[in-house]
Write a protein that holds these residues in place. Structure first.
Motif, short mmCIF file in Angstrom:
data_model
loop_
_atom_site.label_atom_id
_atom_site.label_comp_id
_atom_site.label_asym_id
_atom_site.label_seq_id
_atom_site.Cartn_x
_atom_site.Cartn_y
_atom_site.Cartn_z
N LEU A 191 -1.51 3.77 -0.51
CA LEU A 191 -0.77 2.89 -1.07
C LEU A 191 0.58 3.50 -1.10
CD1 LEU A 191 -2.53 2.59 -4.68
CD2 LEU A 191 -2.78 0.93 -2.54
N ASP A 192 1.73 2.57 -0.68
CA ASP A 192 3.03 2.98 -0.73
C ASP A 192 3.59 2.65 -1.99
OD1 ASP A 192 3.38 4.33 1.78
OD2 ASP A 192 2.88 2.30 2.66
N VAL A 193 4.21 3.54 -2.93
CA VAL A 193 4.71 3.38 -4.07
C VAL A 193 6.46 3.43 -3.88
CG1 VAL A 193 5.18 4.12 -6.49
CG2 VAL A 193 2.88 4.51 -5.29
N ILE A 194 6.82 2.18 -3.56
CA ILE A 194 8.15 1.93 -3.31
C ILE A 194 9.13 2.15 -4.58
CG2 ILE A 194 9.78 0.51 -1.88
CD1 ILE A 194 7.12 -0.74 -0.79
N PHE A 195 9.98 2.91 -4.61
CA PHE A 195 10.74 2.98 -5.94
C PHE A 195 12.00 2.31 -5.64
CE2 PHE A 195 8.12 6.46 -6.69
CZ PHE A 195 7.68 6.59 -8.04
N THR A 196 12.36 1.47 -6.61
CA THR A 196 13.60 0.55 -6.37
C THR A 196 14.75 1.24 -7.13
OG1 THR A 196 12.64 -1.00 -8.05
CG2 THR A 196 12.42 -1.71 -5.74
N SER A 197 14.31 2.21 -8.16
CA SER A 197 15.31 2.92 -8.95
C SER A 197 15.17 4.40 -8.48
CB SER A 197 15.07 2.94 -10.43
OG SER A 197 14.98 1.48 -10.87
N PRO A 198 16.38 5.05 -8.77
CA PRO A 198 16.33 6.75 -8.37
C PRO A 198 15.31 7.53 -8.97
CG PRO A 198 18.51 5.72 -8.58
CD PRO A 198 17.54 4.71 -9.15
N ILE A 199 14.72 8.23 -8.30
CA ILE A 199 13.80 9.12 -8.73
C ILE A 199 14.35 10.34 -9.44
CG2 ILE A 199 11.83 10.64 -8.27
CD1 ILE A 199 11.21 8.89 -5.95
N GLN A 200 14.24 10.40 -10.87
CA GLN A 200 15.19 11.49 -11.53
C GLN A 200 14.32 13.06 -11.15
OE1 GLN A 200 17.62 10.72 -13.31
NE2 GLN A 200 17.35 8.72 -12.34
#
Length: 305
Positions: free
Chosen positions: A248-257
């Motif tokens: 599974l590709d978890v595609i972050f659309t917000s910056p990862i803190q």
């Protein structure tokens, strides 16, 4: 955290970089039950890649590869051999140095078939990884590295042949010391983009839904295809790893803190086997740019003193 810079041996004239071009695209966002998908418009910033920038990156990575071999490898070591552009350069250079007698009694443990092939061509004696393997040092490429923590993401690119994120991470984690070789644009804070997650294939959908709920609003979850176009369900031919897992590709659309917090959250989800986040101590990032090399360690201050 300790860092220092090594200037480039040859001064290079700064070339004008290609401008950023904006393009519009449409992405699919799956609801938690994955039964309905809705389209939403988004703006993606695309970097125009030029031949000159690619050559500059290759030249910088070559310096990083040579520095890594010359600085960290000693005779008698068992070395984990990574994959990627910089790792291939390091393997080739290590083989040349071995042939001229700069090193002796080296053994390489490849992370994948590609690095095994490169090492065989370079004349590096090989062994293969087992749970009992003792590895003195390892080098590898990384997709991105989180500034400050040196937590890295690996496994974003398509898996080929018998490549295994599980085996790659095991070798890197077993090593007494690890070096990642990257270009400057891959070392940053507030990371975005994808984190690959290995899940049990039988109940992959339930796991995907739980991950989607966990990062709701901040990430999209797509199953990686073996061939064809990517999509939330993985298309008609979803990828199955050599261990029998889906990716599974978890595609972050917000910056990862915090990439470390993301890894801990994923570890607590039933059905998650592993993921592409690696946090290793001690670890060094050799960061290459046209201006030279920057070396960043995650050693404690007392260790350096």
């Amino acid at each position: 955290m300790v860092s220092f810079a090594i200037p480039s041996m040859a001064a290079t004239a700064s070339s004008s970089s290609a401008p950023l071009a904006c393009c519009s695209s449409t992405s699919l966002h799956c609801s938690a039950n994955y039964s309905n998908c809705r389209r939403r418009s988004s703006t993606i910033h695309c970097l125009r890649i030029t031949a000159s920038s690619s050559l500059a990156d290759a030249s910088a990575l070559l310096r990083a590869a040579h520095h890594t071999v010359d600085t960290y490898i000693k005779s008698g070591m068992v070395i984990g051999l990574g994959s990627g552009q910089a790792s291939a350069m390091a393997i080739e250079y290590l083989g040349r140095q071995l042939r001229v007698g700069a090193f002796r009694d080296l053994v390489g443990i490849p992370t994948c078939a590609a690095s095994a092939s490169e090492a065989a061509k370079a004349g590096i004696p090989l062994d293969y990884y087992q749970d009992s393997s003792q590895i003195d040092f390892a080098f590898d490429d990384a997709d991105v590295i989180e500034e400050g923590t040196l937590t890295a993401i690996i496994g974003r690119r398509s898996l080929q042949g018998d490549e295994s994120i599980i085996q790659q991470k095991s070798i890197l984690n077993t090593a007494g010391k690890l070096v990642f070789m990257i270009t400057k644009n891959k070392y940053k804070g507030g990371l975005d983009g994808s984190v690959p997650v290995l899940v049990q294939s039988l109940n992959w959908l339930e796991t995907a839904e739980e991950i989607d709920d966990l990062f709701l609003g901040d990430a999209e979850v797509w199953r990686r295809p073996a061939i064809g176009h990517a999509g939330p369900m993985g298309g008609d031919f979803p990828l199955l790893t050599k261990e029998g897992h889906n990716v599974l590709d978890v595609i972050f659309t917000s910056p990862i803190q915090s990439l470390g917090d993301v890894a801990k959250s994923l570890d607590n989800i039933d059905g998650v086997v592993d993921h592409g986040v690696i946090s290793k101590f001690p670890c060094t990032a050799v960061i290459a740019s046209e201006d030279g090399l920057s070396i960043v360690d995650n050693l404690r201050k007392s260790s350096v003193e």
